[in-house]
Design a protein around this motif. Sequence first.
Motif, PDB file in Angstrom:
ATOM      1  N   ILE A  41     -29.223  -3.676  51.068  1.00  0.00           N
ATOM      2  CA  ILE A  41     -28.080  -4.315  50.405  1.00  0.00           C
ATOM      3  C   ILE A  41     -28.461  -4.560  48.948  1.00  0.00           C
ATOM      4  N   PHE A  42     -27.560  -4.219  48.037  1.00  0.00           N
ATOM      5  CA  PHE A  42     -27.808  -4.485  46.624  1.00  0.00           C
ATOM      6  C   PHE A  42     -26.629  -5.247  46.038  1.00  0.00           C
ATOM      7  N   GLY A  43     -26.813  -5.744  44.808  1.00  0.00           N
ATOM      8  CA  GLY A  43     -25.782  -6.562  44.183  1.00  0.00           C
ATOM      9  C   GLY A  43     -25.823  -7.987  44.717  1.00  0.00           C
ATOM     10  N   VAL A  44     -27.006  -8.391  45.165  1.00  0.00           N
ATOM     11  CA  VAL A  44     -27.214  -9.723  45.735  1.00  0.00           C
ATOM     12  C   VAL A  44     -27.432 -10.712  44.585  1.00  0.00           C
ATOM     13  N   PRO A  45     -26.936 -11.939  44.713  1.00  0.00           N
ATOM     14  CA  PRO A  45     -27.146 -12.917  43.644  1.00  0.00           C
ATOM     15  C   PRO A  45     -28.612 -12.992  43.218  1.00  0.00           C
ATOM     16  N   GLY A  46     -28.813 -12.933  41.896  1.00  0.00           N
ATOM     17  CA  GLY A  46     -30.148 -13.030  41.335  1.00  0.00           C
ATOM     18  C   GLY A  46     -30.922 -11.724  41.323  1.00  0.00           C
ATOM     19  N   GLN A  47     -30.405 -10.692  41.949  1.00  0.00           N
ATOM     20  CA  GLN A  47     -31.140  -9.429  42.051  1.00  0.00           C
ATOM     21  C   GLN A  47     -31.134  -8.687  40.717  1.00  0.00           C
ATOM     22  N   GLN A  48     -32.311  -8.226  40.344  1.00  0.00           N
ATOM     23  CA  GLN A  48     -32.486  -7.423  39.137  1.00  0.00           C
ATOM     24  C   GLN A  48     -32.684  -5.966  39.542  1.00  0.00           C
ATOM     25  N   LEU A  49     -32.592  -5.078  38.579  1.00  0.00           N
ATOM     26  CA  LEU A  49     -32.799  -3.657  38.827  1.00  0.00           C
ATOM     27  C   LEU A  49     -34.198  -3.401  39.412  1.00  0.00           C
ATOM     28  N   ALA A  50     -35.185  -4.086  38.893  1.00  0.00           N
ATOM     29  CA  ALA A  50     -36.559  -3.927  39.390  1.00  0.00           C
ATOM     30  C   ALA A  50     -36.677  -4.360  40.855  1.00  0.00           C
ATOM     31  N   ASP A  51     -35.900  -5.361  41.253  1.00  0.00           N
ATOM     32  CA  ASP A  51     -35.921  -5.813  42.654  1.00  0.00           C
ATOM     33  C   ASP A  51     -35.403  -4.713  43.575  1.00  0.00           C
ATOM     34  N   LEU A  52     -34.318  -4.072  43.155  1.00  0.00           N
ATOM     35  CA  LEU A  52     -33.774  -2.971  43.951  1.00  0.00           C
ATOM     36  C   LEU A  52     -34.781  -1.829  44.017  1.00  0.00           C
ATOM     37  N   GLU A  53     -35.414  -1.517  42.898  1.00  0.00           N
ATOM     38  CA  GLU A  53     -36.426  -0.451  42.897  1.00  0.00           C
ATOM     39  C   GLU A  53     -37.525  -0.764  43.901  1.00  0.00           C
ATOM     40  N   GLN A  54     -37.941  -2.020  43.979  1.00  0.00           N
ATOM     41  CA  GLN A  54     -38.983  -2.407  44.935  1.00  0.00           C
ATOM     42  C   GLN A  54     -38.507  -2.206  46.370  1.00  0.00           C
ATOM     43  N   ASP A  55     -37.249  -2.563  46.649  1.00  0.00           N
ATOM     44  CA  ASP A  55     -36.712  -2.361  47.997  1.00  0.00           C
ATOM     45  C   ASP A  55     -36.666  -0.879  48.360  1.00  0.00           C
ATOM     46  N   LEU A  56     -36.213  -0.046  47.423  1.00  0.00           N
ATOM     47  CA  LEU A  56     -36.140   1.393  47.683  1.00  0.00           C
ATOM     48  C   LEU A  56     -37.539   1.973  47.887  1.00  0.00           C
ATOM     49  N   GLN A  57     -38.474   1.531  47.072  1.00  0.00           N
ATOM     50  CA  GLN A  57     -39.858   1.999  47.208  1.00  0.00           C
ATOM     51  C   GLN A  57     -40.419   1.603  48.569  1.00  0.00           C
ATOM     52  N   ALA A  58     -40.230   0.353  48.955  1.00  0.00           N
ATOM     53  CA  ALA A  58     -40.754  -0.129  50.240  1.00  0.00           C
ATOM     54  C   ALA A  58     -40.145   0.642  51.404  1.00  0.00           C
TER      55      ALA A  58
END
Length: 185
Positions: A41-58
């Motif tokens: 899930i993306f577009g979560v409150p407080g989420q930055q682009l780098a946070d999404l990149e970390q989720d995709l990487q994981a």
Amino acid sequence: MQSFDQERLTLLGRDHAPDDARRAVHNAVAAGIDNVSVDIIFGVPGQQLADLEQDLQAATELQVSHLSAYALSIEPGTPFFQRQERGLLALPPDERVAEMLSLIPQRLAERGLKRYEISNYAKPGRESLPSEVLEAIREALPAFERQIPGFSRADAVLTGVETRTSSPLRDRKSTRLNSSHTDIS
């Protein structure tokens, strides 16, 4: 799964930890299931682009064969909607969500997962069947049971037809790990 970040999981109301999701994927693979799918899930409150990149990487480090990426949507009657109405929920700006939408197909393609539907990415040959196809198969099962000697609903379950799995008709075991449960067939 939705995220590999504990704060985001808590915000989303999920009661599992990132390591629980990793363990579930590892256990599925160890059990011989070779087609594992996760949701992010993306577009979560407080989420930055780098946070999404970390989720995709994981997620891709787990060697999943399918990934669905969904933007958080706020629906009337939900706790998120109520919090937003009271001004207690600060969603990321539309521009950031648009950047996230652009980032996802790029990063996943780099890792061998190609987009085949709006929110779905898969390794070649691991695309999910559309829900309409699965429903048509489910509706046809009683006829198969009557007309094919030895065919049973158990056969359908074992082949994945009776479950909501990724690539259910392929001759291999499948699993889908999603928001609230793990179905392993």
